[in-house]
Design a protein around this motif. Structure first.
Motif, mmCIF file in Angstrom:
data_model
loop_
_atom_site.group_PDB
_atom_site.id
_atom_site.type_symbol
_atom_site.label_atom_id
_atom_site.label_comp_id
_atom_site.label_asym_id
_atom_site.label_seq_id
_atom_site.Cartn_x
_atom_site.Cartn_y
_atom_site.Cartn_z
ATOM 1 N N LEU A 84 -22.545 -16.418 5.103
ATOM 2 C CA LEU A 84 -21.372 -16.867 5.853
ATOM 3 C C LEU A 84 -21.004 -15.885 6.968
ATOM 4 N N PRO A 85 -20.965 -14.559 6.720
ATOM 5 C CA PRO A 85 -20.705 -13.633 7.820
ATOM 6 C C PRO A 85 -21.715 -13.768 8.963
ATOM 7 N N LEU A 137 -20.838 -16.730 11.028
ATOM 8 C CA LEU A 137 -19.647 -16.451 11.827
ATOM 9 C C LEU A 137 -19.989 -15.581 13.027
ATOM 10 N N LEU A 139 -10.229 -17.070 10.044
ATOM 11 C CA LEU A 139 -11.339 -17.306 9.133
ATOM 12 C C LEU A 139 -12.151 -16.032 8.924
ATOM 13 N N THR A 199 -12.850 -13.526 5.391
ATOM 14 C CA THR A 199 -14.238 -13.542 4.926
ATOM 15 C C THR A 199 -14.705 -12.124 4.611
ATOM 16 N N ARG A 200 -15.327 -11.940 3.464
ATOM 17 C CA ARG A 200 -15.855 -10.643 3.068
ATOM 18 C C ARG A 200 -17.157 -10.381 3.813
#
Length: 435
Positions: free
Chosen positions: A25-26, A29, A223, A227-228
């Protein structure tokens, strides 16, 4: 709310599969940032044509859109690099998105007041945010794998940038351009009330598109905050910024990359900023809305070139591909100067394909083999060279006002010659090292 800096390295590193599950996910992004700043950059090409109508500007006056925009890049890139060096990539990204969204929201009062100066300030704020984004995202991508494939990896990530560029042009073409074209004689024949209404309509056309952009960008910042992000595995600051800058600015190879990037950005911004103007000048009867199709086609070529370039770099050294593409673009831009008309316009469209690999390749060559400190401040310096978009676009406006927009295309031709020289010298040095 959790910190917006990168997560610290844990005592026990996760297994390879676990790291992949927790970091996708990172990565998505981060790649999305290339899309977001591509949209902002190429909306300027629409704004130049729109503001030229709305404020009855000369080519030089309309070109100030790019001057204000890239001045923001120039002035903020180094503070962005220092901020990133102190607080990390994620914090810099969030701060950049907040600036970007704020600048977009400023378009609403600027349009309500019909204040060209406020529009320029809003663009400066947007560019300041993008300086944070580009300074963070470009070196981040070079750290996501083996050093040997960093240039190819950055080219692949940058391939998502023209998707944003195309989106920006389509937004401008369908939601900003009104399709109403009035000649100087027609405007002069209007009553004062009709003239005011015409200019007001053209000015207000930018309000809703930029309001939506501002809201989306600020939501994206939220967002990213929640997010981590995984540890980037980079070293802590180990030396003073002054010492790192002194080392970078004393390196002739790095300085040559700065010059090449300055002229590349100037060439790219200049070609795209005045494509609509070139088409209208050399294809009489073409509206701005219709001429924007040439710009969209160029951006599609640019996107295809990014993917093609990343593939070609498996077989051809990036610096050699840069050399070939620069030579082709010298020929294409000179053709646009010598053969104005539809064929010259198509040459400018094709030019975008060969520009595609230039920015990421020069960027990666500039930071390759450097420490984390040098990479972060080096990235800031390379982003500062985006001021070339302000300088050379303004120069093209002056040439156009004094001669013609066709003659102005000689400016990017000269810029590509500088890139050719950079690639040739770097290629020679690579051959000498191998030899």
């Amino acid at each position: 709310m959790q910190s917006v800096t990168e997560e610290p390295t844990s005592a026990a590193a996760p297994a390879e599969g676990e790291e992949q599950r927790t970091s996708w996910l990172p990565l998505i992004l981060v790649v999305s940032l290339f899309f977001l700043w591509g949209a902002a950059n190429n909306l300027n090409d629409v704004l130049i044509a729109q503001f030229k109508k709305a404020f009855a500007l000369s080519d030089f006056g309309a070109g100030l859109v790019q001057s204000a925009f890239y001045l923001g890049y120039f002035l903020v890139a180094m503070p962005a690099g220092m901020y990133m060096r102190r607080f990390g990539y994620k914090s810099a990204v969030v701060f950049g998105l907040v600036l970007y969204g704020t600048g977009a929201l400023l378009f609403w009062p600027a349009a309500s007041m019909a204040a060209y100066g406020l529009f320029l300030f809003a663009l400066f704020v947007i560019a300041s945010g993008l300086a944070f984004l580009e300074t963070s995202a470009n070196p981040f991508v070079t750290l996501l794998g083996a050093r040997e494939t960093a240039t190819r990896r950055l080219n692949l990530a940058q391939a998502f940038n023209p998707l944003g560029s195309i989106a920006g042009i389509l937004i401008g073409q369908h939601f900003i351009f009104t399709g109403v074209e009035r000649s100087s004689a027609q405007i002069a024949a209007m009553s004062a009330a009709e003239r005011a209404a015409y200019f007001q309509g053209e000015t207000h056309a930018v309000q809703w598109p930029y309001l939506v952009i501002g809201v989306v960008v600020l939501a994206w910042a939220c967002l990213i905050v929640i997010t981590r992000f995984p540890s980037l595995g980079t070293a802590k600051v180990s030396s003073t910024g002054r010492g790192v800058l002194r080392k970078l600015l004393g390196d002739r190879r790095f300085i040559s990359a700065l010059f090449a990037q300055f002229f590349y950005v100037g060439a790219q911004v200049g070609v795209w900023s005045y494509t609509i103007r070139y088409v209208q000048a050399n294809m009489p009867g073409t509206s701005a809305k219709e001429a924007a199709n040439f710009l969209t086609a160029g951006l599609v070529c640019f996107m295809l070139g990014r993917f093609a370039g990343a593939a070609l770099m498996k077989y051809l050294a990036p610096v050699r591909l840069l050399l070939v593409f620069a030579a082709v673009n010298i020929a294409l831009t000179l053709y646009a100067v010598l053969e104005p008309g539809s064929s010259g316009a198509y040459a400018l469209v094709a030019c975008s394909f060969f520009m595609s690999v230039m920015y990421p390749t020069i960027f990666a060559l500039g930071v390759e083999g450097r420490s984390d400190d040098e990479r972060k401040l080096g990235a800031a310096l390379l982003v500062m060279t985006i001021i070339g978009g302000a300088v050379l676009t303004a120069l093209m406006g002056l040439v156009s006002d004094h001669f013609s927009i066709t003659t102005a295309m000689s400016v990017p031709a000269c810029s590509f010659a500088v890139i050719l020289l950079f690639a040739w010298r770097r290629n020679v040095s690579v051959v000498e090292v191998i030899g």
